[in-house]
Design an enzyme around this catalytic site. Structure first.
Site, short mmCIF file in Angstrom:
data_model
loop_
_atom_site.label_atom_id
_atom_site.label_comp_id
_atom_site.label_asym_id
_atom_site.label_seq_id
_atom_site.Cartn_x
_atom_site.Cartn_y
_atom_site.Cartn_z
N GLY A 43 0.81 -1.21 0.00
CA GLY A 43 0.00 0.00 0.00
C GLY A 43 0.84 1.25 0.00
N ASN A 45 3.93 1.59 -0.95
CA ASN A 45 4.65 1.71 -2.23
C ASN A 45 3.77 2.34 -3.29
OD1 ASN A 45 6.71 0.31 -0.94
ND2 ASN A 45 6.27 -1.64 -1.92
N ASP A 252 3.91 -2.59 -7.47
CA ASP A 252 3.25 -1.54 -6.69
C ASP A 252 3.37 -0.18 -7.39
OD1 ASP A 252 2.84 -3.54 -4.80
OD2 ASP A 252 4.71 -3.05 -3.76
#
Length: 298
Positions: A43, A45, A252
């Site tokens: 999250g 990242n 990500d």
């Protein structure tokens, strides 16, 4: 230019990176040649990527009541992420990462405070969903919290991007709210039982997810690029060539950049191309949250 609003509900970790000649095999002991500490969590990242690319990003999650948590929040703030909805309790999550000489990685997660994120905490940020364009989700916080975030986003007409990692059983009620599902090859196979080893199989696997209510599937294929499929079209988008030194966080950063591009109204294929360029830069740097050059800012 109007600022685009993105919410990320997800994980925050400290990455403990051990450089090794190769990823350790079962029963094997090897020496690490170097050890580093970086900021991570899928999250976080995604959020710092979107924040650095010019989006207005609010994060909902949890860090530990410890020095790691303080440093992680400070780092996110430096990179353009609002942290008011991040609670501090327990122990900050950690990722133990093996990084091989050729840039491949293997990761063991200790969730820590990430697993203390509750639906009630998500609900406390309800007002933020009313003014947001996109919600970014992953599966490193409890699925109940993920579902609550999706529920609030869906009710407010917010586009939802779900990166199904780590792969697990996902309720159909959640998938039906997802605008774009972004698995890698392994995650797609775990979700569908179909190996993503050919275009035909990719189409079959993506069709299964579309049938469950997902509007679009974007499969990240590493150096091979990405495959996308909607009810109307499908195809490949080639990857930007890069000399990878650390692939941690590549997916990500792809998701964070994809969200930014879609916020600006890009067509899906154009958004994938942009996200691939950002991810290609990230893998040339150590750590999952490197500083992104201004040339990428939207």
């Amino acid at each position: 230019m109007e600022t685009k609003n993105i919410i990320v509900a997800g994980s925050i970790n400290i990455d403990l990176v051990y450089e090794v000649p190769h990823i350790v095999k079962e029963g094997e002991t090897i020496h690490s040649t170097k050890h580093d500490l970086y900021f991570g969590g899928k999250g976080a990242n995604q959020a710092v990527t979107a924040g650095q690319l010019g989006a207005d990003v609010q994060f909902i999650g949890s860090v530990g009541a410890d020095d790691h948590g303080i440093r992680a929040k400070e780092n996110m703030e430096r990179k353009g992420v609002k942290t008011e909805a991040i609670s501090s309790k327990g122990v900050t999550g950690q990722a133990i990462i093996q990084l091989s000489d050729v840039g491949e990685n293997s990761i063991v997660l200790f969730p820590g405070a990430n697993f203390l994120v509750t639906p009630e905490q998500i609900q406390e940020s309800e007002a933020a969903f009313e003014t947001s364009d996109i919600l970014l989700l992953q599966l490193e916080i409890p699925i109940e919290a993920v579902e609550k975030a999706a529920e609030l986003a869906y009710a407010n007409g917010v586009k939802i991007i779900l990166n199904p990692a780590p792969a697990c059983d996902i309720p159909d009620s959640l998938l039906q709210k997802v605008s774009i599902l972004t698995p890698n090859e392994t995650e797609l196979e775990l979700l569908t039982g179909i190996s993503a080893d050919s275009e035909d199989n990719l189409q079959k696997a993506c069709s299964i997810m579309l049938a469950k209510g997902v509007q679009a599937v974007v499969v990240t294929l590493g150096s091979k690029g990405a495959f996308y499929m909607t009810s109307e079209e499908s195809g490949f988008v080639t990857a930007e060539m890069a000399k990878a030194v650390d692939t941690t966080g590549a997916g990500d950063s792809f998701n964070g950049a994809l969200a930014v591009a879609l916020c600006h109204g890009d067509l899906l294929t154009d958004a994938i191309t942009y996200a691939s360029k950002v991810a290609a830069f990230v893998v040339t740097e150590m750590g999952a949250q490197p500083d992104i050059p201004a040339e990428f800012i939207r």
